[in-house]
Design a protein around this motif. Structure first.
Motif, PDB file in Angstrom:
ATOM      1  N   TYR A 158      -2.870   1.036  -3.867  1.00  0.00           N
ATOM      2  CA  TYR A 158      -1.928   0.942  -4.474  1.00  0.00           C
ATOM      3  C   TYR A 158      -1.585   1.680  -4.823  1.00  0.00           C
ATOM      4  O   TYR A 158      -2.758   2.444  -5.707  1.00  0.00           O
TER       5      TYR A 158
ATOM      6  N   ARG B 258      -2.706  -4.932  -9.144  1.00  0.00           N
ATOM      7  CA  ARG B 258      -2.706  -4.099  -8.191  1.00  0.00           C
ATOM      8  C   ARG B 258      -4.154  -4.674  -8.016  1.00  0.00           C
ATOM      9  O   ARG B 258      -4.761  -5.598  -6.483  1.00  0.00           O
TER      10      ARG B 258
ATOM     11  N   SER C 197      -0.306   3.891  -7.844  1.00  0.00           N
ATOM     12  CA  SER C 197       0.101   3.516  -9.416  1.00  0.00           C
ATOM     13  C   SER C 197       0.904   3.168 -10.344  1.00  0.00           C
ATOM     14  O   SER C 197       0.235   3.171 -11.371  1.00  0.00           O
TER      15      SER C 197
ATOM     16  N   LYS D  31      -2.406  -1.938 -13.106  1.00  0.00           N
ATOM     17  CA  LYS D  31      -3.520  -2.364 -12.536  1.00  0.00           C
ATOM     18  C   LYS D  31      -3.513  -4.091 -12.343  1.00  0.00           C
ATOM     19  O   LYS D  31      -4.384  -4.037 -11.340  1.00  0.00           O
TER      20      LYS D  31
ATOM     21  N   ILE E 176       2.615   0.774  -9.762  1.00  0.00           N
ATOM     22  CA  ILE E 176       2.627  -0.933  -9.904  1.00  0.00           C
ATOM     23  C   ILE E 176       1.152  -1.065 -10.992  1.00  0.00           C
ATOM     24  O   ILE E 176      -0.171  -0.699 -10.933  1.00  0.00           O
TER      25      ILE E 176
ATOM     26  N   SER F 128       0.818  -1.083  -0.218  1.00  0.00           N
ATOM     27  CA  SER F 128       0.148   0.046   0.376  1.00  0.00           C
ATOM     28  C   SER F 128       0.830   1.190  -0.240  1.00  0.00           C
ATOM     29  O   SER F 128       2.140   1.446   0.643  1.00  0.00           O
TER      30      SER F 128
ATOM     31  N   PRO G  30      -7.865  -2.391  -5.080  1.00  0.00           N
ATOM     32  CA  PRO G  30      -6.972  -1.890  -5.458  1.00  0.00           C
ATOM     33  C   PRO G  30      -6.041  -0.339  -6.124  1.00  0.00           C
ATOM     34  O   PRO G  30      -5.172  -0.028  -5.974  1.00  0.00           O
ATOM     35  N   ASP G  31      -7.068   0.473  -5.734  1.00  0.00           N
ATOM     36  CA  ASP G  31      -6.628   1.783  -5.528  1.00  0.00           C
ATOM     37  C   ASP G  31      -5.866   2.058  -4.409  1.00  0.00           C
ATOM     38  O   ASP G  31      -5.225   3.339  -3.598  1.00  0.00           O
TER      39      ASP G  31
END
Length: 124
Positions: A90, A99, A92, A96, A94, A59, A87-88
């Motif tokens: 983590y 994530r 950006s 999508k 990484i 995170s 997923p948000d």
């Protein structure tokens, strides 16, 4: 190539695979709901702890999933239900799809009911 291993999430002292343990050991910060409630624990308790640590590692906040500043309130929250991550949560940087995979893994680990959590494999 080597194999990465995470060890000693609280139950590595068990003498038998799958054996249920009782008691209170480990860091409150990473305890599963059943450990907090002083119920029988097994490998799925370690799965919960792994999910909290995995979220913290990936995170952008650097905090475990479901973080609440007051530790007592955080522990009470764990006794009430599944913790969900997005997923948000983590960075950006990484990709999508990665994530989404991380979020799915963490959510699979953080189910309130140990029987609904994914299992961890054992390697000797």
């Amino acid at each position: 190539t080597g194999k990465a291993r995470i060890l000693d999430l609280g139950l590595s002292a068990s003498s038998e695979i799958g054996k249920q343990e009782e008691g209170f050991s480990g860091s409150l910060r990473y305890m599963s709901p059943e450990t907090i409630a002083k119920k029988a624990q097994g490998g799925k308790s370690d799965t919960y702890s792994f999910g909290l640590m995995a979220h913290k590692i990936f995170s952008s906040s650097g905090k475990e999933a479901g973080y609440i500043p007051d530790l007592k309130m955080r522990l009470i929250q764990r006794l009430k239900g599944d913790i969900k991550v997005s997923p948000d949560d983590y960075p950006s940087s990484i990709p999508k799809a990665t994530r989404e995979n991380i979020a799915n893994l963490v959510n699979s680990c953080l189910k309130l009911d140990p029987d609904k959590r994914i299992g961890l494999g054992f390697s000797y």
